[in-house]
Structures are given as C-alpha cells and as structure tokens.
Design a protein around this motif. Structure first.
Motif: not given
Ligand SMILES: O=C(C1CCC1)N1C[C@@H]2C[C@H]3C[C@@H](O)[C@@H](O)[C@]2(C1)O3
Length: 130
Positions: A97-110
C-alpha cells in the motif's frame, strides 16, 4: 486530418514518457507486470480490471488512449487495485500500500509538471468531434 494525427502522436510520446519513467523506478517494480493469476488464483474474483505498467505501454502503442484522462483512468487502476487486494495490517500488505500511494503521487506529479492543460483540452475537443 493531419494536425489531429500530429496531436495524437504527441500524446503517445507524452504517455510513453510518463509510463517509462514509472517503469524504470525501482520502487514500482511490483507494478511492472500483470499479477500472476496462476500464483494468485482468487485475484480476478477480487479485481475486475487488472492493470500494470507494461499493459499501459501496450495500450499506448495500440492507440487505446486519445486523451490524457483516458490514460489516467487506466493508470489509476494499478495503485487502486493494489490498495483493494492488499488491505490487511500484515507487513507485506502495508509495504504494497505504501508503494501504491507512492505510485499515485509520482504519476500525478509527473503529469502536473509536464502536461500543458491547453494540449489536453485540444485532445478532449478532438474526442468530442469523433
Ligand atoms: O497485488 C499484487 C501486486 C502487488 C501490487 C500488485 N499482488 C497480489 C499478491 C499478494 C501479494 C503477495 C504475493 O502473493 C504476490 O503474488 C502479490 C501480487 O502481492
């Protein structure tokens, strides 16, 4: 017509850039390939729309997405599915879940840092015309 094809080519280049950035990030290795439904036999009972980073790249090349929003709907499935299938307090679930939230944040930041809102509006307008 021609300028629409040019815009769609630019969209595919933009979506490949985002996806390749995420694919190469070691934090997101677990999201690069489809969940193995032989090793995880109940996965498709729980997750109705599996998605992963390699499938996003395949979809881009098959011209599945004509707007950024259509791409984001599929990309959001990746981390949302991980939160849904791994909800427990077990250490591995928490790590996923930590990795999932990191993926969400990275996706939307890029996307926020690279997407011109006027470009997306032009893609949405083309979608309406079709
Ligand atoms: O949800 C996922 C992936 C992690 C993000 C996508 N999986 C479901 C299984 C549960 C957990 C442990 C292993 O059984 C492994 O197979 C999976 C893969 O991780």
């Amino acid at each position: 017509e021609e300028q629409e094809e040019d815009m769609q080519r630019e969209l595919r280049c933009f979506l490949r850039h985002i996806t390749e950035r995420l694919y190469l990030d070691r934090r997101f290795k677990t999201f690069t390939k489809p969940v193995d439904t032989v090793q995880v036999p109940d996965y498709l009972q729980v997750i109705k729309q599996p998605m992963d980073l390699s499938s996003l790249l395949t979809n881009i090349d098959k011209h599945k997405y004509i707007t950024v929003n259509e791409f984001v709907r599929d990309a959001d499935l990746i981390w949302n599915n991980a939160l849904t299938y791994n909800p427990d307090s077990a250490t591995l679930d928490r790590k996923i879940r930590h990795r999932a939230h990191a993926l969400k944040d990275a996706l939307h930041a890029i996307i926020r840092e690279h997407l011109d809102p006027e470009f997306e509006k032009a893609c949405e307008a083309m979608k309406e015309r079709r």
